[in-house]
Write a protein that holds these residues in place. Structure first.
Motif, PDB file in Angstrom:
ATOM      1  N   ALA A 127      47.626  34.397  47.020  1.00  0.00           N
ATOM      2  CA  ALA A 127      46.742  35.376  46.395  1.00  0.00           C
ATOM      3  C   ALA A 127      47.468  36.150  45.294  1.00  0.00           C
ATOM      4  CB  ALA A 127      46.211  36.342  47.454  1.00  0.00           C
ATOM      5  N   GLN A 128      48.733  36.478  45.547  1.00  0.00           N
ATOM      6  CA  GLN A 128      49.543  37.197  44.571  1.00  0.00           C
ATOM      7  C   GLN A 128      49.720  36.375  43.296  1.00  0.00           C
ATOM      8  OE1 GLN A 128      51.022  39.919  43.778  1.00  0.00           O
ATOM      9  NE2 GLN A 128      52.932  39.459  42.724  1.00  0.00           N
ATOM     10  N   VAL A 129      50.084  35.109  43.455  1.00  0.00           N
ATOM     11  CA  VAL A 129      50.328  34.259  42.291  1.00  0.00           C
ATOM     12  C   VAL A 129      49.030  33.961  41.538  1.00  0.00           C
ATOM     13  CG1 VAL A 129      51.050  31.932  41.595  1.00  0.00           C
ATOM     14  CG2 VAL A 129      52.454  33.254  43.174  1.00  0.00           C
ATOM     15  N   ARG A 130      47.954  33.801  42.265  1.00  0.00           N
ATOM     16  CA  ARG A 130      46.661  33.554  41.615  1.00  0.00           C
ATOM     17  C   ARG A 130      46.282  34.723  40.709  1.00  0.00           C
ATOM     18  NH1 ARG A 130      41.026  34.150  43.702  1.00  0.00           N
ATOM     19  NH2 ARG A 130      39.707  32.710  42.530  1.00  0.00           N
ATOM     20  N   PHE A 131      46.423  35.948  41.203  1.00  0.00           N
ATOM     21  CA  PHE A 131      46.103  37.111  40.379  1.00  0.00           C
ATOM     22  C   PHE A 131      47.075  37.224  39.206  1.00  0.00           C
ATOM     23  CE2 PHE A 131      46.104  41.593  39.188  1.00  0.00           C
ATOM     24  CZ  PHE A 131      44.749  41.836  39.064  1.00  0.00           C
ATOM     25  N   LEU A 132      48.343  36.936  39.460  1.00  0.00           N
ATOM     26  CA  LEU A 132      49.359  36.983  38.412  1.00  0.00           C
ATOM     27  C   LEU A 132      49.014  36.010  37.287  1.00  0.00           C
ATOM     28  CD1 LEU A 132      52.254  38.108  37.668  1.00  0.00           C
ATOM     29  CD2 LEU A 132      53.140  36.056  38.757  1.00  0.00           C
ATOM     30  N   GLU A 133      48.641  34.786  37.647  1.00  0.00           N
ATOM     31  CA  GLU A 133      48.313  33.783  36.646  1.00  0.00           C
ATOM     32  C   GLU A 133      47.013  34.125  35.909  1.00  0.00           C
ATOM     33  OE1 GLU A 133      50.076  31.589  35.422  1.00  0.00           O
ATOM     34  OE2 GLU A 133      51.688  31.264  36.848  1.00  0.00           O
ATOM     35  N   ASN A 134      46.068  34.750  36.606  1.00  0.00           N
ATOM     36  CA  ASN A 134      44.869  35.226  35.912  1.00  0.00           C
ATOM     37  C   ASN A 134      45.236  36.176  34.782  1.00  0.00           C
ATOM     38  OD1 ASN A 134      43.065  33.822  37.504  1.00  0.00           O
ATOM     39  ND2 ASN A 134      42.449  35.565  38.740  1.00  0.00           N
ATOM     40  N   ARG A 135      46.156  37.085  35.092  1.00  0.00           N
ATOM     41  CA  ARG A 135      46.566  38.074  34.098  1.00  0.00           C
ATOM     42  C   ARG A 135      47.319  37.411  32.940  1.00  0.00           C
ATOM     43  NH1 ARG A 135      43.401  40.034  35.354  1.00  0.00           N
ATOM     44  NH2 ARG A 135      43.201  40.230  33.110  1.00  0.00           N
TER      45      ARG A 135
END
Length: 246
Positions: A127-135
């Motif tokens: 979940a952390q990496v998914r949000f990071l990559e979205n940004r």
């Protein structure tokens, strides 16, 4: 502004890096006075913090909102493991970017304390990496590289107001330009060493390592203006059988 946002989360400034839960690196480059060296100094600081095991969130601000003032391209060129960033934000105003990065960093760091199983640790990291990559995709690749090109193309065709597009005509064209350009960016980015570098995940049983081997993205303009986009990434992870070589 930075100190205000830290206080709003209930946080405070640490006396030293060693006493801090994480480091917040705020880059404020301005092409009128800063140089490539200025951004290079940020890269070196991030690399030093990584070597020391100091979690770091990056707020990648730019005075003129263009790619030449951001740190992220230098990180990718240096093969910095971007998925080890605690947070990334660079969109819109200073206040918005700071609030996004600080909130993400605090939520992830505090959530780590509640993990009770390996599956939970992996789920939290995903979940952390998914949000990071979205940004990363929206804040850098769209808002720093693509939006001016899309707006310029629309204006050359006679559509002067990019904040009020015609749903039957230029809105569809703008969506096509968005998907075409961002798909091209993603194809290159997901094959970089920076994207594919393994990253550690703290689990109750010990440190495990994950690695992204692919990522898909769904994107569109949520309403008829180019100012912001709907974007959701789907990263595909692989668990490594042993710690990566350093």
């Amino acid at each position: 502004c930075t100190e205000e946002k830290i206080r709003l989360t209930g946080g405070s400034l640490a006396a030293s890096p060693e006493e801090a839960d994480f480091t917040l690196l705020v880059s404020t480059n301005d092409t009128d006075k800063d140089t490539l060296w200025s951004r290079g100094a940020c890269v070196r600081l991030l690399e030093d913090n990584l070597a020391k095991g100091q979690p770091t969130a990056l707020v990648d601000l730019s005075k003129h909102f263009n790619a030449d003032e951001t740190v992220l391209p230098q990180l990718i060129a240096a093969a910095f493991p971007v998925n080890r960033l605690l947070a990334y934000a660079g969109w819109n105003t200073t206040s918005n970017a700071l609030g996004t990065a600080i909130a993400q960093a605090c939520l992830y760091r505090s959530s780590l304390e509640t993990v009770s199983s390996e599956d939970e640790a992996i789920g939290l990291a995903a979940a952390q990496v998914r949000f990071l990559e979205n940004r990363i995709l929206e804040d850098y690749f769209y808002l720093k590289e693509d939006i001016d090109t899309i707006n310029g193309t629309l204006k050359k065709a006679g559509y002067t107001n990019t904040a009020d597009l015609d749903l039957d005509h230029n809105y569809r064209w703008a969506n096509l330009m968005l998907r075409t350009s961002m798909t091209r960016h993603l194809l290159v980015y997901k094959n970089t060493a920076a994207f594919r570098a393994p990253f550690p995940v703290a689990a109750p049983s010990g440190t495990i390592y994950l690695q992204l081997h692919d990522m898909q993205a769904d994107m569109s303009l949520p309403w008829p203006r180019t100012f912001e986009i709907y974007l959701e990434t789907t990263p595909f992870f692989e668990r490594l059988s042993s710690a990566p070589a350093t």
